[in-house]
Scaffold this motif. Structure first.
Motif, mmCIF file in Angstrom:
data_model
loop_
_atom_site.group_PDB
_atom_site.id
_atom_site.type_symbol
_atom_site.label_atom_id
_atom_site.label_comp_id
_atom_site.label_asym_id
_atom_site.label_seq_id
_atom_site.Cartn_x
_atom_site.Cartn_y
_atom_site.Cartn_z
ATOM 1 N N ASP A 14 0.828 -1.207 0.000
ATOM 2 C CA ASP A 14 0.000 0.000 0.000
ATOM 3 C C ASP A 14 0.864 1.259 0.000
ATOM 4 O OD1 ASP A 14 -2.742 1.281 0.451
ATOM 5 O OD2 ASP A 14 -1.598 2.059 2.157
ATOM 6 N N SER A 15 1.949 1.226 0.764
ATOM 7 C CA SER A 15 2.830 2.397 0.816
ATOM 8 C C SER A 15 3.560 2.604 -0.505
ATOM 9 C CB SER A 15 3.846 2.229 1.952
ATOM 10 O OG SER A 15 3.194 2.119 3.198
ATOM 11 N N ALA A 16 3.978 1.501 -1.135
ATOM 12 C CA ALA A 16 4.797 1.611 -2.338
ATOM 13 C C ALA A 16 3.978 1.886 -3.590
ATOM 14 C CB ALA A 16 5.615 0.330 -2.514
ATOM 15 N N TRP A 17 2.796 1.299 -3.685
ATOM 16 C CA TRP A 17 2.068 1.347 -4.955
ATOM 17 C C TRP A 17 0.728 2.088 -4.889
ATOM 18 C CZ3 TRP A 17 3.098 -4.511 -4.722
ATOM 19 C CH2 TRP A 17 4.427 -4.762 -5.075
ATOM 20 N N GLY B 124 -0.464 4.835 0.181
ATOM 21 C CA GLY B 124 -0.979 4.786 1.547
ATOM 22 C C GLY B 124 -2.467 5.002 1.653
ATOM 23 N N ALA B 125 -3.201 4.736 0.583
ATOM 24 C CA ALA B 125 -4.642 5.002 0.571
ATOM 25 C C ALA B 125 -5.391 4.166 1.605
ATOM 26 C CB ALA B 125 -5.201 4.745 -0.830
ATOM 27 N N TYR B 126 -4.944 2.948 1.823
ATOM 28 C CA TYR B 126 -5.643 2.056 2.754
ATOM 29 C C TYR B 126 -4.765 1.708 3.966
ATOM 30 C CZ TYR B 126 -8.349 1.467 -1.511
ATOM 31 O OH TYR B 126 -9.090 1.700 -2.641
ATOM 32 N N TYR B 127 -3.773 2.544 4.201
ATOM 33 C CA TYR B 127 -2.781 2.205 5.230
ATOM 34 C C TYR B 127 -3.415 2.104 6.611
ATOM 35 C CZ TYR B 127 1.805 1.953 7.408
ATOM 36 O OH TYR B 127 2.901 1.525 8.096
#
Length: 360
Positions: free
Chosen positions: A223-226, A229-232
């Motif tokens: 999530d952070s890389a691609w 962080g939308a769903y972090y």
């Protein structure tokens, strides 16, 4: 009841000690990350529960006697001189490389190694971060500074290979864990012998929780890389929940043997050292079949649990050379396995007919 109360006190004391260590290592909670409080609380409860169960386990007469004897032998200078390499070798072969599993098959060995090191390395990284013992700061030059319990340790460029490996260490351990989990689930879904005896709560649920931990942990990186962080937040909360559930279930599930396993080093020490001691002769045939220390410890353990394995010497027609101090009867443990089989057969024949064996 006294044993249970004592174990509860040990568990509470372990939790208090851990809280003190967290406070000291994080410099009065100054470097404690409040967003990780769920992990910390779960760990404190897990430590208390594990300590309670472990101390209750070693309070049992058989385990306790092995435990005490092992430490007595370990702290013996004479044993240290004769068996200097025994403990390091036992630690390596019994705990780290788990050779006893490799003898059962390479498939199970690879599976256990992946699970073992995946869990151990993940815990070794996560716990210091959770407790505030390990933290990272950025220097004025842009490098990252590692702090250990409040002291500067080492600095490194953020874009270096070391930095990449360090920042993704939990991803690597999660991947290692996934390999072990795939092998474990394949075995539990295809091995009929395992399927027949496995239990969902004890055998499968810990693996399911570990799978959820590994997948949600990798999802955080993805999530952070691609995904920017939308769903972090959601993934991190889910990850924290499953980690806490696994920690709380640790004392009550299959993975409690991770805590019990180091005690087997003491069993190895006991077995190896007593092998060179005086042997116990069979009270019936005189054949040496076990060490005197082992038979003596076995009798004491049986007495502690209220088991009576005494036999009248006259009924067995045996001249007993050495009797326990608290009884005038022969102990069943004074007989070798062959004589036990003979005496069981004689007892069965006597039960069939008072005249003895009618088949010979």
């Amino acid at each position: 009841m006294q044993t249970r109360t004592r174990s509860l006190l040990y568990g509470a004391s372990a939790a208090i000690v851990l809280l003190l260590l967290i406070a000291i290592g994080s410099r009065g909670f100054h470097w404690f990350d409040a967003t990780l409080i769920g992990y910390a609380v779960g760990t404190v409860f897990a430590v208390a529960a594990v300590t309670y169960k472990y101390t209750f386990w070693i309070a049992r007469p058989p385990t306790g006697r092995y435990w005490r004897r092992s430490w007595q032998m370990f702290f013996s200078f004479a044993n240290f001189r004769r068996y200097t390499v025994l403990i390091p070798k036992a630690i390596i072969t019994d705990l780290f490389t788990q050779d006893f599993i490799r003898k059962r098959g390479w498939y199970r060995w690879v599976m256990h190694q992946c699970l073992f090191w995946g869990v151990i390395l993940s815990c070794a990284i996560t716990f210091p971060l959770t407790f505030g013992w390990l933290r990272f700061t950025q220097t004025v030059t842009g490098a990252y500074q590692i702090w250990m319990v409040g002291f500067p340790f080492v600095s490194f460029p953020a874009d270096s290979l070391f930095g990449f490996l360090l920042f993704h260490a939990l991803d690597f351990t999660a991947a290692l864990l996934l390999i072990g989990l795939v092998l474990a689930f394949h075995r539990r879904f295809h091995d009929l012998a395992v399927i027949a005896v496995q239990r969902f709560r004890f055998d499968l649920m810990p693996l399911v929780l570990l799978l959820a931990i590994a997948l949600t942990g990798l999802a955080l990186t993805a999530d952070s890389a691609w995904l920017g962080g939308a769903y972090y937040w959601f993934i991190s909360l889910t990850h924290q929940i499953v980690v806490v559930l696994w920690l709380i279930s640790l004392p009550f599930g299959k993975f409690f043997h991770l805590v019990e396993r180091p005690a087997t080093v003491g069993v190895t020490l006991y077995t190896q050292i007593t092998r060179d001691e005086a042997m116990q002769p069979c009270a019936r045939c005189g054949t040496e079949f076990a060490t005197v220390r082992f038979i003596r410890d076995l009798k004491q353990t049986l007495a502690d649990v209220g088991e009576d394995y005494t036999l009248p010497a006259a009924a067995a027609n045996i001249a007993v050379a050495e009797q326990p101090a608290n009884t005038d009867a022969l102990w069943w443990q004074d007989l070798c396995p062959a004589c036990k089989r003979v005496m069981r057969g004689q007892a069965m024949m006597a039960t069939i007919s008072p005249e003895g064996n009618q088949f010979l």
